[in-house]
Scaffold this active site. Structure first.
Site, mmCIF file in Angstrom:
data_model
loop_
_atom_site.group_PDB
_atom_site.id
_atom_site.type_symbol
_atom_site.label_atom_id
_atom_site.label_comp_id
_atom_site.label_asym_id
_atom_site.label_seq_id
_atom_site.Cartn_x
_atom_site.Cartn_y
_atom_site.Cartn_z
ATOM 1 N N GLU A 1 14.434 -0.796 -25.542
ATOM 2 C CA GLU A 1 15.122 -1.725 -24.121
ATOM 3 C C GLU A 1 14.751 -1.044 -22.961
ATOM 4 O O GLU A 1 14.624 -1.694 -21.964
ATOM 5 C CB GLU A 1 16.842 -1.220 -24.600
ATOM 6 C CG GLU A 1 17.713 -2.060 -23.890
ATOM 7 C CD GLU A 1 19.117 -1.791 -24.179
ATOM 8 O OE1 GLU A 1 19.474 -2.187 -25.437
ATOM 9 O OE2 GLU A 1 19.878 -1.570 -23.208
ATOM 10 N N GLU B 1 11.628 -2.541 -21.794
ATOM 11 C CA GLU B 1 12.006 -3.991 -21.688
ATOM 12 C C GLU B 1 12.334 -4.056 -20.188
ATOM 13 O O GLU B 1 11.933 -4.869 -19.458
ATOM 14 C CB GLU B 1 12.957 -4.672 -22.593
ATOM 15 C CG GLU B 1 13.079 -6.389 -22.473
ATOM 16 C CD GLU B 1 14.144 -6.771 -23.309
ATOM 17 O OE1 GLU B 1 14.594 -6.094 -24.109
ATOM 18 O OE2 GLU B 1 14.275 -7.834 -23.025
ATOM 19 N N CYS C 1 23.517 -3.706 -27.433
ATOM 20 C CA CYS C 1 23.596 -2.761 -28.865
ATOM 21 C C CYS C 1 24.886 -2.914 -29.322
ATOM 22 O O CYS C 1 25.222 -2.471 -30.310
ATOM 23 C CB CYS C 1 23.243 -1.352 -28.540
ATOM 24 S SG CYS C 1 23.496 -0.699 -26.681
ATOM 25 N N SER D 1 19.193 -7.780 -23.384
ATOM 26 C CA SER D 1 17.824 -7.213 -23.763
ATOM 27 C C SER D 1 17.574 -8.064 -25.237
ATOM 28 O O SER D 1 18.572 -8.229 -25.934
ATOM 29 C CB SER D 1 17.895 -5.884 -23.797
ATOM 30 O OG SER D 1 17.199 -5.330 -24.896
ATOM 31 N N LYS E 1 30.389 -4.392 -36.480
ATOM 32 C CA LYS E 1 28.906 -4.020 -37.259
ATOM 33 C C LYS E 1 29.265 -4.565 -38.528
ATOM 34 O O LYS E 1 28.021 -4.733 -39.233
ATOM 35 C CB LYS E 1 29.040 -2.441 -37.180
ATOM 36 C CG LYS E 1 28.663 -1.951 -35.934
ATOM 37 C CD LYS E 1 27.254 -1.998 -35.421
ATOM 38 C CE LYS E 1 27.008 -1.530 -34.127
ATOM 39 N NZ LYS E 1 25.928 -2.118 -33.485
ATOM 40 N N GLU F 1 27.902 -8.130 -37.859
ATOM 41 C CA GLU F 1 26.426 -7.972 -37.467
ATOM 42 C C GLU F 1 25.586 -7.695 -38.642
ATOM 43 O O GLU F 1 24.379 -8.446 -38.712
ATOM 44 C CB GLU F 1 26.279 -6.857 -36.599
ATOM 45 C CG GLU F 1 24.907 -6.659 -35.738
ATOM 46 C CD GLU F 1 24.656 -5.395 -35.032
ATOM 47 O OE1 GLU F 1 25.080 -4.395 -35.353
ATOM 48 O OE2 GLU F 1 24.103 -5.677 -33.937
ATOM 49 N N GLU G 1 19.889 -13.654 -39.446
ATOM 50 C CA GLU G 1 18.577 -13.215 -38.614
ATOM 51 C C GLU G 1 18.237 -11.745 -39.201
ATOM 52 O O GLU G 1 17.297 -11.384 -38.893
ATOM 53 C CB GLU G 1 18.728 -13.394 -37.229
ATOM 54 C CG GLU G 1 19.514 -12.689 -36.631
ATOM 55 C CD GLU G 1 20.899 -13.432 -36.389
ATOM 56 O OE1 GLU G 1 21.359 -14.374 -37.322
ATOM 57 O OE2 GLU G 1 21.482 -13.179 -35.294
ATOM 58 N N CYS H 1 32.151 2.686 -27.668
ATOM 59 C CA CYS H 1 32.403 3.198 -29.293
ATOM 60 C C CYS H 1 33.510 4.140 -29.527
ATOM 61 O O CYS H 1 34.098 3.980 -30.548
ATOM 62 C CB CYS H 1 31.012 3.342 -29.909
ATOM 63 S SG CYS H 1 29.878 2.321 -29.114
#
Lengths: 159, 487, 612
Positions: C306, C309, C332, C352, C391, C394, C399, C536
């Site tokens: 990241e 990037e 994230c 990102s 999560k 996720e 994908e 978090c």
């Protein structure tokens, strides 16, 4: 919940309603009134479009729709029957009249008969307490209805 | 029905053509607005309303003048005045009658209210189920604008005032001010805790004065005839008149308007012509779902806000339902609770769950399964619901239970201990019995019984099995000999 | 009608209005004690200053985050205010001069108890098998008020159960406290939930009472973290994990997110903010995980990708490349990703493309480490321990699977891990401090602070600064990026190049920030967004904080402590990361990285689908 397809024309009309209220979220109830006037009821798709147009969540629109008894998500019958359960009608036996409608039409309050001809609802006082008990079929008012008279009222609309 | 009546709020109803502003003007219409705008300061006009002793006709009975004054004193760039026309009380329809018969009086009063409180915008919150009232109101608003009583620079005084209509959608709780305001904002009509009162923070969080239709209808007359005149009518603490919707087992049903202080007896027996078919008076219910059932001993009470509350009922919006011996008072309480359960918004637990439990207790009692403890539970639960509910709906919803427990305890006792309903309303407590003396054994009843509960040999007396009987009454209807009776 | 105006109340209010200017402090009496409180204080708060603890149920507050729920609906906190006709809710009633308040006389106690009995009468008595058993505020209240029987019983309201990839709705247990609705709408502005229906059947639900999965829910889990009962809970995957651990053919690898170590101890009675990194590693080993790794390692990897990037976009931008999208948004947080896919799909090429640490760990474990061990990826089970419920969703995204095999098989919440440890008879307190396994257990201080708001961007700055300027940072702490303020701005000097940073935590704040950017009110080079208030540490999978925001502050402080204590505090200095690039990945943003560590986003704005 059956999915319905809105025609382009109806869709445009619905959007026009929202535009006529300036897409103001505060006008949600007015918009829902007009939309129900247009469709006869408020199917999920209609609520989704209204939510998008007024920039509110669909959950919010649904929360409002389910709060107010005037709004319905089931299509009304061709001849909507409303039995007044106001106090004046009640003390004169409106509950028995309602039972008879349920029995004859074989539907519960809030339902529409299988042939789509009749739907049954209750309302609170139409301001015709002198005629109690009162039943409305569409716009027509029937006064001093007795349980015995119910079958005649239904028969008027059967054909 | 003219006797004993005095029509102030209903002065023009049925007298003028509500669709012609000229007729309203002919009867001093908009004179009060003119007077207020040109001769009086807002403070002076409010003083008149205060001194007149006018109290809110929607039910609470709060001083109208004081309410206006509070809104006036709050500083804000925008204020609103609201007319509550969401008449949801089953059995009351005075607001509809005023709006249908005399819409200009409400418009005029709202404009006066706007001037007094500093609001340039009025909103009428009206039931969507009142199409004629809406239509007439719209016509009246249009005419008032054309004549310059609404809009900008009214009567050349620089005062601006407009009115908009908002529609109710079938929620009784929206009669509560804060719920009404949320509904006008496009939200669920849930009330919020007061304070803050709408007069401080109401519609769109701006100071908002909410009055009911009948309250407004009194305002122009008070301005025109003076507070002294109005304060001369009624009782010490309740001035003027009140409109009632007479209904039930009474000869003359309909709207009446009487001076405060008239007795229930005068209303029911003189104006209402007594009970139908010479039936015996049993109870009169006032105040709708939040009111109570009064009995014979209350008939000579002069009607006003405080007396009705002292008697365990309330003025409410003016529903007045007369009942006779054929009405079971436990069932009546159940009827009102059913209404409350349906109309509770669900926000606070005592109203959402407590009223449901009250209703279930009443169902249990009318179903013949009540126990002595249930009577105690009814009482305790009723008090807690009143004491803890968030808004006026829950704070008054147990009144029909408490007032019937107080005034008709004997009927509750019979339901619970004797398993009897003296009015033969509660099906579960009825027993169909065949008089063996009268029965000739024709078998007609047995053949018509839908559940085969009747047995007996031809030409011998028959018997109804109470276990099987569903109390449909078919047997009694068919019996040609009057041999079947209800115990 | 029943519109009762409390005449006394409005009179008092009226006079108060007239004298508004004079008063600042209010004097009143609560339970016989004189109390002085600032004007505008509620009875509830005023009472707490003199040691009177009025019980509450629907009321909820996260003070340091400015989050408050007080619909005044449950009526548990009612108190007697002398002179008033009815009892008043302490949570919403403001103090007034001369007020005499009784919080526990017989009238109040009877009313409070009856109200609770009513709530319980419409609540399934399934405590023994309920996920919230022992952690349920309704249960505690029943205990506190000493309810032993229910005098009022009757019909209970029942609704369809709903299981989504992350959250279970069992709203038979809903008590209409409205906390979830407040969180979902006011704090997160997600709008998946609303109060629906009226009266006895009123409940909080998605539109059309359809499944959460078909709504705009982001699975941020904040509704779960505030639900006082078992109406909203997480989907429990611990059984799947137990089965995997028991399967001898599987190599089970576990990764633990930064925020977990700062909160797990609370489940074992340790003070909030106690770091249990070593005990946690020990516990996981005793549970039977073959390799105990750290998501922090993957967080360092995320910074490499990241951060690179960001530098790439920046340098292209500075060279005048008009196609470059700035600001770069962090990616994230899976709740945040779900959010922009639903609400800002037009911005989906701005975040990102770097995967989240959880999802970077997966392919590294299965494509790199598994190969190193010489086992098939199908025989490796990757479990993550996360402070998060999103999560769970996720790791189920299509994908992130290879031929149907997910890179991360199961994601457990901090709470689920605590349950696992307890059920395995492990005495957490007496465990030794152990380390993580290598190679994916070594991490830097930069990755630890991922767990709190501002941490990701601070970690990225540490690396980006050094890579961009080629100079060593004099001070690795960027204190200007820390704190709990909803939206924060800071400008970091990259050796003459001012880099504008924006930070938002909570999706409502994220929305505000994005709208500011869309309207051109603000410009940034990089923005960190975390879906959960506090980041978090306040995730939907963390031990329940029950509205105590001090707990969140302690957790954040613990992470910064851990960062400070680390020898290496910059991601690009992690020797195992350097090794990984050398041995396997090549370079950041390289072909392999692109394939394994980057992703793309989807337009989910169509949002609501109606069930047939």
């Amino acid at each position: 919940m059956a999915k319905i397809k809105l025609s382009e024309k109806k869709l445009q009309e619905l959007k026009d309603i929202c535009t006529s209220f300036n897409h103001e979220k505060g006008e949600l109830i007015n918009v829902l009134h007009k939309a129900q006037g247009l469709f006869g009821y408020l199917p999920a798709e209609v609520q989704e479009i209204i939510a998008k147009e007024l920039n509110v969540s669909v959950a919010h629109v649904y929360g409002v729709v389910t709060f107010y008894s005037f709004f319905t998500m089931t299509p009304k019958g061709e001849h909507p029957i409303s039995v007044c359960l106001g106090t004046a009608c009640y003390v004169r036996g409106a509950d028995k009249v309602l039972e008879e409608f349920k029995r004859i039409l074989n539907i519960q309050v809030g339902e529409t008969s299988a042939d789509g001809k009749f739907s049954l609802s209750c309302l609170r006082c139409v301001g015709a307490c002198g005629l109690a008990p009162v039943v409305m079929v569409g716009e027509k008012v029937y006064g001093r209805v007795s349980p015995d008279g119910v079958k005649d009222i239904v028969a008027e609309y059967r054909n | 029905m003219a006797k004993k009546q005095l029509r102030i709020a209903l002065r023009n109803c049925g007298v003028i053509d509500p669709e012609r502003i000229e007729e309203y003007i002919e009867r001093d219409g908009y004179l009060a607005l003119g007077k207020v705008l040109t001769e009086l300061s807002p403070e002076a006009a409010i003083e008149i309303i205060k001194k007149s002793g006018l109290r809110g006709r929607g039910g609470g009975g709060f001083s109208t003048g004081l309410k206006w004054d509070i809104t006036r004193r709050v500083k804000a760039d925008q204020k609103y005045v609201v007319c509550n026309a969401d008449e949801g009380d089953p059995g009351a329809f005075m607001d509809r009658s005023v709006l249908e018969g005399d819409p200009h009086s409400v418009i005029e009063a709202m404009a006066i209210n706007g001037y007094c409180t500093g609001a340039s915008k009025g909103l009428v919150y009206i039931r969507a189920e009142y199409p004629l009232a809406i239509e007439r109101l719209k016509i009246a608003m249009k005419q008032a604008s054309e004549w310059g009583f609404l809009g900008t620079n009214i009567l050349g005084t620089g005062f601006n005032f407009e009115i908009e209509i908002r529609y109710g959608a079938g929620a009784f709780v929206c009669g509560e001010e804060t719920a009404l305001i949320h509904s006008m904002e496009g939200l669920r009509g849930e009330p919020t805790v007061k304070p803050p009162f709408p007069s401080e923070s109401g519609y769109l969080e701006k100071p908002t004065n909410v009055n009911n239709v009948e309250t407004y209808a009194n305002v122009p007359v008070i301005i025109n005839k003076g507070w002294e005149w109005f304060a001369g009518i009624g009782t010490e603490k309740s001035k003027g008149t009140k409109v009632f919707a007479l209904a039930g087992k009474i000869n003359k049903v309909g709207l009446i308007e009487v001076p405060m202080g008239t007795t229930l007896r005068e209303v029911i027996f003189e104006i209402g012509g007594g009970l139908q078919d010479g039936a015996t008076f049993k109870a009169v219910q006032t105040g709708g779902p939040s009111g109570g059932c009064l009995m014979e001993k209350h008939l000579d009470i002069p009607i006003d806000y405080d007396n009705l509350i002292a008697a365990g009922s309330m003025m409410g919006s003016g529903g007045m339902i007369v009942m006779d011996d054929a009405n079971c008072m436990v069932s009546i309480a159940k009827f009102y609770l059913e209404f409350t359960v349906e109309e509770s918004c669900g926000k606070c637990s005592p109203c959402r769950i407590g009223n449901k439990r009250l209703f279930e207790l009443l169902e249990k009692i009318t179903g013949g399964n009540g126990t002595p403890e249930d009577l105690d539970k009814l009482r305790n639960l009723s008090h807690v619901i009143k004491d803890t509910s968030l808004c006026g709906l829950g704070q008054t919803s147990p009144n029909p239970v408490l007032s019937t427990l107080e005034n008709f305890y004997e009927e509750y006792r019979e339901h619970v201990f004797d398993k009897k309903c003296r009015s033969s309303v509660c099906k579960s407590l009825m027993m169909y019995i065949i008089d063996a003396e009268k029965c000739i054994g024709c078998t007609l009843c047995a053949r018509n019984c839908p559940v085969n509960a009747i047995t007996g040999e031809r030409k011998l007396a028959h018997y109804i099995d109470p276990e099987k009987c569903i109390k449909c009454g078919a047997c009694m209807e068919k019996c040609k000999f009057g041999a079947i009776f209800i115990n | 009608m029943w519109r009762m105006y409390g005449e006394m109340q409005i009179r008092r209010n009226f006079y108060q209005l007239m004298r508004r200017d004079e008063m600042e402090m209010i004097h009143l009496t609560i339970d016989g004690k004189p109390v002085t409180a600032e004007k505008g204080t509620t009875i509830l708060k005023a009472a707490s200053t003199v040691g009177v603890d009025i019980p509450t149920l629907c009321y909820f507050e996260l003070r340091d985050l400015g989050i408050e729920n007080k619909p005044g609906g449950c009526r548990i906190c009612v108190v007697e205010v002398e002179g008033r006709r009815n009892l008043a809710p302490a949570c919403t009633t403001k103090v007034e001069n001369g007020m005499v308040v009784n919080t526990h006389n017989i009238r109040v106690l009877n009313a409070r108890r009856t109200v609770l009995e009513l709530i319980l009468s419409d609540h399934p008595a399934e405590c023994l098998t309920c996920a919230k058993n022992g952690n349920c505020e309704l249960q505690s209240m029943a205990q506190q008020l000493g309810v032993r029987e229910l005098p009022y019983t009757g019909e209970q309201s029942t609704y369809r159960k709903d299981t989504s990839p992350a959250i279970i709705r069992d709203v038979d247990k809903c008590i209409m406290c409205r906390r979830c609705e407040m969180m979902c709408n006011e704090v997160q502005t997600v709008g998946a939930l609303s109060a629906v229906n009226r009266g006895f059947m009123a409940v909080v639900a998605p539109a059309f009472e359809m499944n959460l999965e078909k709504s705009t829910c982001t699975y941020c889990g904040q509704c779960v973290s505030v639900c006082p009962t078992g109406a909203l809970t997480e989907v429990d995957h611990s059984r799947n994990v137990i089965n995997a651990l028991a399967d001898p053919t599987k190599t089970v690898v576990v990764q633990t997110a930064p925020a977990v170590r700062a909160a797990l101890g609370e489940e074992f009675g340790l003070a909030p903010g106690t770091l249990v990194t070593g005990k946690m590693a020990a516990a996981l080993r005793r549970l039977g995980f073959n390799y105990v790794f750290d998501t922090d390692f993957a967080a360092d990897l995320t910074i490499m990708e990241e951060g690179s990037e960001l530098l790439d976009r920046l340098s292209r931008y500075l060279k005048g490349d008009k196609t470059v999208k700035l600001p770069m948004l962090t990616s994230c947080c899976p709740g945040w990703v779900n959010f922009f896919e639903h609400y800002f799909p037009e911005l989906r090429d701005i975040p990102s493309t770097a995967k989240s640490p959880q999802q970077m760990f997966g392919p590294i474990a299965k494509e790199y480490f598994a190969k190193k061990l010489g086992i098939d990826r199908k025989n490796m089970i990757v479990v993550s321990i996360m402070p998060c419920l999103a999560k769970k969703y996720e790791c189920q995204r299509e994908e992130f699977k290879v031929n149907g095999d997910p890179d991360v098989n199961y994601s457990l919440s901090t709470r689920e891990l605590a349950h696992l440890i307890k059920s395995a008879n492990i005495d957490f307190d007496s465990l030794p401090e152990e380390g993580f396994d290598n190679p994916m257990g070594e991490s830097t201080g930069a990755s630890v602070i991922f767990g709190t708001t501002g941490g990701v961007i601070e970690a990225a700055c540490r690396t980006a600064y050094e890579l961009y300027t080629g100079k060593k940072l004099k001070k690795v702490d960027f204190k200007e990026l820390r704190g709990f303020e909803n939206i924060r701005h800071a400008t970091i000097d990259f050796d003459g190049l001012p880099i504008k940073i924006g930070i938002a935590h909570g999706l409502g704040n994220a929305r505000k920030l994005l709208e500011d950017i869309k309207e051109g009110r603000n410009q940034f080079h990089a923005i960190e967004i975390m879906a959960c208030p506090g980041g978090c540490i306040g995730g939907g999978g963390q031990p329940y904080h029950h509205g105590d925001s001090e707990i969140l502050k302690q957790r954040a402080a613990a992470l910064y402590r851990e960062d400070e204590g680390k020898a290496i505090r910059k991601s690009h200095e992690n020797p195992f990361i350097i090794e990984l690039y050398k041995e396997f990945l090549g370079k950041p943003l390289g072909e392999k990285s692109h394939h394994l560590l980057h992703t793309k986003y989807f337009d989910k704005s169509a949002g609501v689908f109606v069930e047939e």
